[in-house]
Design a protein around this motif. Structure first.
Motif, PDB file in Angstrom:
ATOM      1  N   TYR A  60     -11.718  56.702  94.042  1.00  0.00           N
ATOM      2  CA  TYR A  60     -12.979  56.145  94.555  1.00  0.00           C
ATOM      3  C   TYR A  60     -13.693  55.359  93.467  1.00  0.00           C
ATOM      4  O   TYR A  60     -14.116  54.210  93.689  1.00  0.00           O
ATOM      5  N   TRP A  61     -13.818  55.958  92.277  1.00  0.00           N
ATOM      6  CA  TRP A  61     -14.511  55.268  91.186  1.00  0.00           C
ATOM      7  C   TRP A  61     -13.737  54.022  90.754  1.00  0.00           C
ATOM      8  O   TRP A  61     -14.320  53.006  90.376  1.00  0.00           O
ATOM      9  N   ALA A  62     -12.404  54.090  90.815  1.00  0.00           N
ATOM     10  CA  ALA A  62     -11.598  52.922  90.455  1.00  0.00           C
ATOM     11  C   ALA A  62     -11.865  51.765  91.409  1.00  0.00           C
ATOM     12  O   ALA A  62     -11.989  50.604  90.997  1.00  0.00           O
ATOM     13  N   ARG A  63     -11.986  52.076  92.694  1.00  0.00           N
ATOM     14  CA  ARG A  63     -12.268  51.014  93.671  1.00  0.00           C
ATOM     15  C   ARG A  63     -13.668  50.440  93.456  1.00  0.00           C
ATOM     16  O   ARG A  63     -13.869  49.223  93.525  1.00  0.00           O
ATOM     17  N   GLU A  64     -14.635  51.313  93.204  1.00  0.00           N
ATOM     18  CA  GLU A  64     -16.011  50.847  93.023  1.00  0.00           C
ATOM     19  C   GLU A  64     -16.157  49.994  91.763  1.00  0.00           C
ATOM     20  O   GLU A  64     -16.819  48.947  91.774  1.00  0.00           O
ATOM     21  N   LEU A  65     -15.548  50.432  90.659  1.00  0.00           N
ATOM     22  CA  LEU A  65     -15.640  49.660  89.427  1.00  0.00           C
ATOM     23  C   LEU A  65     -14.852  48.354  89.548  1.00  0.00           C
ATOM     24  O   LEU A  65     -15.210  47.335  88.948  1.00  0.00           O
ATOM     25  N   GLY A  66     -13.761  48.386  90.313  1.00  0.00           N
ATOM     26  CA  GLY A  66     -12.994  47.165  90.541  1.00  0.00           C
ATOM     27  C   GLY A  66     -13.809  46.114  91.274  1.00  0.00           C
ATOM     28  O   GLY A  66     -13.672  44.909  91.018  1.00  0.00           O
ATOM     29  N   LYS A  67     -14.686  46.551  92.196  1.00  0.00           N
ATOM     30  CA  LYS A  67     -15.549  45.604  92.904  1.00  0.00           C
ATOM     31  C   LYS A  67     -16.521  44.908  91.954  1.00  0.00           C
ATOM     32  O   LYS A  67     -16.990  43.800  92.243  1.00  0.00           O
ATOM     33  N   LEU A  68     -16.833  45.573  90.830  1.00  0.00           N
ATOM     34  CA  LEU A  68     -17.768  45.003  89.852  1.00  0.00           C
ATOM     35  C   LEU A  68     -17.067  44.103  88.844  1.00  0.00           C
ATOM     36  O   LEU A  68     -17.700  43.607  87.913  1.00  0.00           O
ATOM     37  N   GLY A  69     -15.757  43.922  89.007  1.00  0.00           N
ATOM     38  CA  GLY A  69     -15.013  43.022  88.133  1.00  0.00           C
ATOM     39  C   GLY A  69     -14.286  43.680  86.989  1.00  0.00           C
ATOM     40  O   GLY A  69     -13.647  42.991  86.184  1.00  0.00           O
ATOM     41  N   HIS A  70     -14.345  44.998  86.896  1.00  0.00           N
ATOM     42  CA  HIS A  70     -13.669  45.693  85.805  1.00  0.00           C
ATOM     43  C   HIS A  70     -12.223  46.006  86.183  1.00  0.00           C
ATOM     44  O   HIS A  70     -11.901  46.190  87.361  1.00  0.00           O
ATOM     45  N   GLU A  71     -11.371  46.093  85.174  1.00  0.00           N
ATOM     46  CA  GLU A  71      -9.979  46.491  85.383  1.00  0.00           C
ATOM     47  C   GLU A  71      -9.870  47.985  85.105  1.00  0.00           C
ATOM     48  O   GLU A  71     -10.151  48.439  83.997  1.00  0.00           O
TER      49      GLU A  71
END
Length: 346
Positions: A60-71
């Motif tokens: 879940y956190w990986a998807r959310e941070l990915g939306k913010l442009g982070h890898e």
């Protein structure tokens, strides 16, 4: 603050600890955040690489941070543990995650989508319902035996047993009422299981890879869907043996001084997939020993020299390799080609 090139994040239910380094590998970020602060903090941060252990809520956190442009890179906890320094705490865990993700040979876990996790939930709920049904059946049989009522093995014998109990006037009224309550629970569980299995079967029929995997002997819809759901990126494994090792179906290696010493299987990795593959292999072997089906020459030769349980693990290992090959290449199962190949060492 210097440019952060990598952040290790130790996650929990409420507290998140960050450890970031710059291009010279010097710590430039050590911070503790509450759950509400995480997304706000990363939204203000320039895109960077964030590492986490692949544990609860990590996807879940990986998807959310990915939306913010982070890898985001997820790692198995056992691969991060060697990098934890003495006197373990949340800060050192975040430091270990940051260090582990910098290793050139580190293996990462593919981030699952919400749809993939929903499909996995479908399989998990089914396993939970089966466990509850087994527990309830054992309870019914145990209580019935206390009143001298027994039934043969099998789920299909539970309902006749409950019917006999309901008609037995010699039982105390309280016991009959409690058995009736258990009977209602059993009927409800059966209905929920049928509904879950119908949805799983529909998912299997709609997925081309799952249908191709079901062509392999010992692999049915349940095993095929589990393989597809739990392996979103089969290409992440270098070979079929790596995939079998991930499932814990390869022997432990205790070799030293030039001497090869192989032990029992490691039982590492995904326990559910390993259990299903071994159960499917056991069913094939049972039919082969009864003279049914069309077992491969490799399996017939193996059963001549090895016990059935060991042969089941070896067959599960081979099926895992075949399944990996089909998932990676997109090919269909070719029984004639598989039977013509030499035996695979296990």
């Amino acid at each position: 603050m210097k440019q952060i090139i990598r952040i290790g994040m130790d996650t929990s239910k409420h507290i998140f600890v960050l450890h970031g380094v710059d291009a010279s590998e010097q710590p430039v970020l050590r911070r503790k955040l509450s759950r509400k602060q995480v997304l706000d903090f990363f939204a203000k941060l320039p895109p960077t690489v964030v590492g986490m252990e692949a544990c609860g809520a990590a996807h879940y956190w990986a998807r959310e941070l990915g939306k913010l442009g982070h890898e985001v890179k997820l790692m198995a906890p056992q691969l991060v543990k060697p990098y934890v320094e003495r006197n373990k705490n949340d800060g050192r865990d975040a430091d270990a995650v940051c260090e582990a993700m910098s290793r050139p040979r580190m293996r990462f876990v593919p981030v699952k989508s919400a749809e993939q996790q929903a499909a996995l939930m479908l399989a998990g709920v089914r396993d939970g319902l089966i466990a509850r049904r087994t527990q309830l059946c054992n309870a019914i049989r145990g209580y019935a035996a206390e009143f001298g009522l027994i039934a043969p093995k099998g789920l299909d014998k539970i309902e006749p047993l409950l019917a006999r109990i309901a008609q037995d006037e010699n039982l105390p009224a309280v016991a009959r009422e409690l058995f009736a309550m258990q009977g209602r629970d059993y009927a409800q569980l059966q209905g929920e299981l049928k509904a879950i299995e119908a949805r799983l079967l529909a998912w299997h029929r709609a997925n081309a890879t799952s249908r191709r995997l079901a062509q392999i002997p010992s692999v049915g819809p349940i095993i095929a869907t589990s393989l597809v759901m739990k392996t979103p990126d089969p290409g992440a494994f270098r070979s079929g043996r790596w995939f079998a090792a991930w499932l814990g179906l390869t022997p432990k290696d205790h070799s030293t001084a030039g001497k090869t010493r192989l032990g029992k299987i490691t039982r590492a990795g995904d326990e559910t997939l390993r259990r299903l593959l071994v159960a499917g292999a056991t069913a094939v072997i049972r039919q082969a020993r009864l003279g049914r089906g069309q077992p491969s020459r490799w399996l017939v030769a193996l059963l001549r020299r090895k016990p059935p349980k060991l042969a089941a693990v070896a067959l599960a290992n081979k099926v895992a390799r075949i399944a990996w090959k089909l998932m990676v290449t997109g090919e269909s199962y070719d029984a004639a080609r598989i039977n013509a190949e030499p035996a695979i060492a296990t």
